[in-house]
Design an enzyme around this catalytic site. Structure first.
Site, short mmCIF file in Angstrom:
data_model
loop_
_atom_site.label_atom_id
_atom_site.label_comp_id
_atom_site.label_asym_id
_atom_site.label_seq_id
_atom_site.Cartn_x
_atom_site.Cartn_y
_atom_site.Cartn_z
N MET A 143 13.42 -0.14 -11.08
CA MET A 143 14.70 -0.81 -11.30
C MET A 143 14.69 -1.52 -12.65
O MET A 143 13.65 -1.68 -13.27
CB MET A 143 14.98 -1.81 -10.18
CG MET A 143 14.01 -2.97 -10.09
SD MET A 143 14.48 -4.01 -8.68
CE MET A 143 13.90 -5.60 -9.19
N CYS A 144 15.84 -1.93 -13.10
CA CYS A 144 15.97 -2.67 -14.34
C CYS A 144 15.59 -4.12 -14.11
O CYS A 144 15.32 -4.54 -12.98
CB CYS A 144 17.42 -2.64 -14.82
SG CYS A 144 18.08 -0.99 -14.95
N GLN A 145 15.59 -4.89 -15.16
CA GLN A 145 15.39 -6.33 -15.00
C GLN A 145 16.41 -7.10 -15.82
O GLN A 145 16.87 -6.65 -16.87
CB GLN A 145 13.97 -6.71 -15.40
CG GLN A 145 12.92 -6.12 -14.45
CD GLN A 145 11.65 -6.95 -14.37
OE1 GLN A 145 11.55 -8.05 -14.90
NE2 GLN A 145 10.66 -6.41 -13.68
#
Lengths: 276, 276
Positions: free
Chosen positions: B1-3
């Protein structure tokens, strides 16, 4: 007054050479030291770098000189403030979205008694007449065409009509782009050059730097550079006549029109080459 | 996932320390190497830096680590693409104007079967569900309040209602700011810390770097930092519960609400912590 720089190309091209000469005018070879900005379209994306330190000293300008961003449409601006403070929100170019495209606008000039009725779809964030004009232009385009992006021809005709409306208020040299074409209007000072095959060497006026474009470019490349004043001393730049509106597409002049500037405005323009 | 990384402060503060740790996750200490972006509000102005090279290698990220931009609201994002290509136009954060203010939005998550009816006032430039959600949010705010900027309380209530509507479509961790307040919503993972007088030392998890904030900050300073995962290993970060929507103002938690996440979505969220 401020200065403008634009580039429109057939193939993604980096502007580091032209920007190096242009950036020197932001406080070193000229006095446009109240901030600067440069916008790079990369396909549909657009990156805008702005700074309110003099361009010749800015770390952001250093990045741009050393990080060759390849773009088909670039608009840059160095600022000598007349209307609006040197606050960052007044730095050109300005960006807004219309029809799922980013639009970029930069202005060199000074508009007097210019208070268009803005309906709220586009509202200036800063306090320059320039950003107000940009909001007015986009609002009018949306008013003319609704949600449907017009043909290139219809878009040019609409920009011609809007320029006619705004230019009576004063000096309105501008560059505007939707990432596809680049439009340039001259009230007082704007020059362009089209570099194409066979390419040659170019030498900057504002820095002792030469590039041999025949070594870096190929036959498919074609690059139009537009600037308030010529950037090189060994090439022939074409001067725009006051009132000319040009559209560049794929590095070439694609459309043109001349919008007569009222005599009273012409006299004022000659007296006051200022910039917001 | 992104952050995600956000900062909201009482006084203009530079984010170089937090960004250094965060940037390392963009390809060095973690695998979010599909581009990054960071937006800095400076009064009404907003500067957005985006790049589609890994954050840990990007010259633009280097500039940000070394050029301390003082800001009261910052939103940053490192991307691991799931929806939309790694093209620059899909890099977060996204920017649009509403009520004469810039708005900034970044999202970590993945929305399924989400096709809001966009009227054309705001239209995505790229092809992510994230930018679509941002356009939907701004269009809805304009629909709710017209041209009149609402009170902080009314704005929070409207964002709560919109989040309730969108969050049923999947993982919707987001940060949004209008340059005044910063709003954070947690579907799956978000933490925050408020640093205030007396300040102490902080040590990054992702780089061997310590800052003694008691030497650089004064009594008036107050800084909220919000991140997908804690950035330091010697401070106590508060974990947001899934469904929490928080508003930060002047570096402090100003408002909060909890929006129940439907069970089916909770199960899916646990399975799929992805990012557009």
């Amino acid at each position: 007054m401020c200065q403008l720089l634009g580039m429109n190309c057939a193939t993604p091209t980096d502007i580091t050479f032209s920007f190096t000469g242009f950036a020197a005018r932001g406080g070193r070879t000229d006095h446009h030291a109240d901030g600067f900005g440069v916008a790079f379209f990369q396909n549909k994306a657009c990156r805008v770098f702005i700074d309110n330190t003099p361009c010749c000293q800015s770390p952001v300008a250093e990045l741009i000189k050393n990080y060759p961003i390849k773009s088909r449409n670039v608009i840059a601006h160095i600022r000598k403030a007349t209307q609006g403070s040197t606050a960052l929100e007044n730095c050109h170019p300005f960006m807004r979205e219309l029809w799922g495209r980013h639009w970029i606008f930069a202005h060199n000039g000074d508009l007097k008694n210019y208070r268009p009725a803005l309906g709220g779809q586009y509202r200036p964030v800063g306090c320059t007449d320039s950003e107000t004009a940009f909001c007015h232009v986009l609002q009018s385009l949306r008013g003319d065409f609704g949600n449907d992006e017009p043909s290139d021809e219809a878009l040019f005709a609409a920009l011609e009509s809007l320029t006619r409306e705004i230019t009576v208020h004063g000096v309105f040299n501008f560059l505007i782009s939707n990432g596809s074409a680049l439009f340039a209007h001259c009230s007082t000072s704007l020059y362009y050059i089209v570099r194409q095959w066979p390419f040659a060497k170019a030498h900057l006026i504002d820095a002792d730097m030469t590039v041999d474009f025949s070594r870096t470019n190929c036959q498919a490349d074609c690059v139009a550079v537009i600037a308030t004043k010529p950037l090189t001393d060994n090439e022939v730049w074409t001067r725009l006549e006051p009132g000319q509106l040009l559209a560049f597409d794929k590095g070439r002049l694609a459309r043109q029109a001349t919008i007569p500037i009222p005599e009273a405005v012409q006299r004022k323009n000659a007296e006051n080459l200022a910039c917001a």
